[in-house]
Scaffold this motif. Structure first.
Motif, mmCIF file in Angstrom:
data_model
loop_
_atom_site.group_PDB
_atom_site.id
_atom_site.type_symbol
_atom_site.label_atom_id
_atom_site.label_comp_id
_atom_site.label_asym_id
_atom_site.label_seq_id
_atom_site.Cartn_x
_atom_site.Cartn_y
_atom_site.Cartn_z
ATOM 1 N N ALA A 45 -51.740 -1.114 43.986
ATOM 2 C CA ALA A 45 -50.349 -1.112 43.100
ATOM 3 C C ALA A 45 -50.629 -2.250 42.162
ATOM 4 N N PHE A 46 -50.402 -2.166 40.609
ATOM 5 C CA PHE A 46 -50.331 -3.211 39.957
ATOM 6 C C PHE A 46 -49.300 -2.960 38.867
ATOM 7 N N HIS A 47 -48.830 -4.358 38.631
ATOM 8 C CA HIS A 47 -47.532 -4.328 37.616
ATOM 9 C C HIS A 47 -47.868 -5.339 36.788
ATOM 10 N N TRP A 48 -46.883 -5.775 35.835
ATOM 11 C CA TRP A 48 -46.865 -6.708 34.902
ATOM 12 C C TRP A 48 -46.340 -7.951 35.590
ATOM 13 N N HIS A 49 -46.867 -9.183 34.920
ATOM 14 C CA HIS A 49 -46.018 -10.537 35.522
ATOM 15 C C HIS A 49 -44.936 -10.719 34.843
ATOM 16 N N ASN A 50 -44.739 -10.033 33.719
ATOM 17 C CA ASN A 50 -43.646 -10.410 32.717
ATOM 18 C C ASN A 50 -42.752 -8.803 32.748
ATOM 19 N N ASP A 51 -42.885 -8.087 33.687
ATOM 20 C CA ASP A 51 -42.093 -6.824 33.925
ATOM 21 C C ASP A 51 -40.877 -7.272 33.878
ATOM 22 N N ASP A 52 -40.106 -6.343 32.724
ATOM 23 C CA ASP A 52 -38.511 -6.284 32.725
ATOM 24 C C ASP A 52 -37.816 -5.373 33.140
ATOM 25 N N ILE A 53 -38.480 -4.408 34.134
ATOM 26 C CA ILE A 53 -37.848 -3.323 34.631
ATOM 27 C C ILE A 53 -37.438 -3.657 36.139
ATOM 28 N N GLY A 54 -38.241 -4.446 36.766
ATOM 29 C CA GLY A 54 -37.755 -4.692 38.030
ATOM 30 C C GLY A 54 -38.582 -3.616 39.172
ATOM 31 N N VAL A 55 -39.720 -3.337 38.872
ATOM 32 C CA VAL A 55 -40.606 -2.496 39.672
ATOM 33 C C VAL A 55 -41.033 -2.809 41.206
ATOM 34 N N GLU A 56 -41.063 -4.235 41.094
ATOM 35 C CA GLU A 56 -41.554 -4.728 42.542
ATOM 36 C C GLU A 56 -40.966 -4.246 43.764
#
Length: 388
Positions: A45-56
């Motif tokens: 699974a991959f996501h952005w370091h600056n994610d502004d949704i809170g997907v983690e």
């Protein structure tokens, strides 16, 4: 100009022998329901370091279910803000190479933002942030179509689970070597509620499976039904790998597939088919004709003939959602009509009935009286007796 579809003015249209329909249908049923076994299933699974949704948090929960309930190897990666595309590509290629093999299933999961791509776009970008007013990505982004092809060059089965806006765009590039489950179509936004997000409902469905093997096509069917029942803003999209069985999510060994609690939970797709043969006018002959052309084991898979018409080569069928997604995508003989939750309600035997049709009140001038009198008109319409 006219609002009529071009097909309304075509006399000679592409038609298909009915026995070929049974071949297409049987292949779709097999691809939607056949359980495969793998020596190893791995998930990244991959996501952005600056994610502004809170997907983690949801990402961790999904990976936890894959790991603890299904026994899959899992990994997570945060996309950096510098050299984003090169670093992600290098990481995913290295991960794919380490987990390549003919008996391996690799699952790629992405959560975050994405741009909107049309069917003829040349790029489709993923990003960690977007402008809330315009919907445009803000900050670093990657062109996923330049990354995806490298994931499918290594031996093994591949599928993608993308929870983002316009997620169906991920399957529109030239590479067709993998199956795709997307949160929304290529021109749609995802639901604003995290409780109805693709990741959330996928976690719930996987927990219900409790490790039992099921095809991704069948899992999608139940997720789609959930989206309909909850009136979510967008429905997920399933794009199968052409001419291939749907991948199996399970404990790497065959187990009984989960069954629906009742037919009321099932979703069907109403489709039309243009057949080459002339449909017999006699009801008995028609039933015999269908029996000759469509084997009983095909129709037993909850595929129902809903209608046929005199003077037309058109037949109407309902098929389960998971079977419909596995049918030929660009065959002009098949056409989507609607999603339905039942079979034809008018297919039961009815007695001859009259339905009242009430016309608007009108004024009639009575000769010799010079006055108008208001009358109401009720007309009875004879309805054709329907026979099974």
């Amino acid at each position: 100009m006219t609002s009529k579809t071009p097909a309304a003015f075509q006399v000679h249209q592409t038609r298909k022998p009915l026995n070929q329909f049974s071949v297409d249908l049987q292949a779709a049923i097999n691809h939607a329901t056949k359980l495969s076994t793998y020596q190893k299933t791995v998930v990244i699974a991959f996501h952005w370091h600056n994610d502004d949704i809170g997907v983690e948090p949801l990402e961790r929960e999904l990976l936890g279910v894959f790991r603890s309930v299904f026994g899959f190897e899992t990994e997570s990666f945060s996309i950096p803000l510098e050299d984003s595309q090169w670093i992600l590509l290098h990481y995913l290629v290295s991960w794919s190479r380490r987990h390549s093999g003919e008996d391996t299933l690799r699952i790629f999961v992405y959560s975050g933002h994405a741009g909107c791509a049309g069917r003829v776009a040349e790029t489709w970008h993923l990003g960690g942030q977007c402008n809330a007013n315009t919907g445009n990505l803000v900050g670093p982004s990657i062109n996923w179509w330049e990354v995806r092809g490298y994931m499918e060059r290594h031996p093994g089965e591949v599928c993608y689970l993308f929870d983002c806006w316009s997620a169906g765009s991920g399957a529109l590039s030239a590479y067709k070597g993998a199956e795709f489950l997307a949160a929304a179509a290529w021109d749609q936004m995802t639901t604003a509620s995290i409780n109805f997000s693709l990741t959330r409902v996928l976690i719930d469905e996987l927990r219900l499976l409790n490790g039992r093997s099921e095809t991704l096509a069948s899992i999608y069917s139940r997720i789609f039904s959930c989206a309909q029942q909850n009136q979510a803003g967008s429905a997920p999209v399933h794009i199968p790998k052409p001419n291939s069985p749907s991948v199996t999510i399970g404990r790497n060994r065959s187990r009984p597939a989960i069954t629906r609690s009742s037919d009321q939970d099932a979703s069907y797709v109403l489709i039309s088919m243009k057949v080459r043969e002339d449909i017999p006018l006699n009801l008995t002959e028609w039933k015999e004709w269908l029996t000759r052309h469509i084997p009983a084991h095909v129709l037993s898979a909850k595929v129902t003939i809903e209608g046929a018409f005199r003077g037309s080569s058109l037949l109407l069928f309902t098929v389960p959602v998971e079977v419909w997604t596995m049918m030929p995508a660009n065959d002009p003989c098949y056409a989507f009509i609607a999603h339905v939750k039942s079979h034809n309600l008018l297919s039961q035997p009815l007695t001859q009935t009259t339905l009242p049709m009430h016309f608007p009140l009108y004024q009639e001038e009575r000769i010799g009286h010079g006055e108008a009198q208001t009358k109401g008109l009720s007309v009875a319409l004879d309805v054709l007796r329907l026979v099974e």
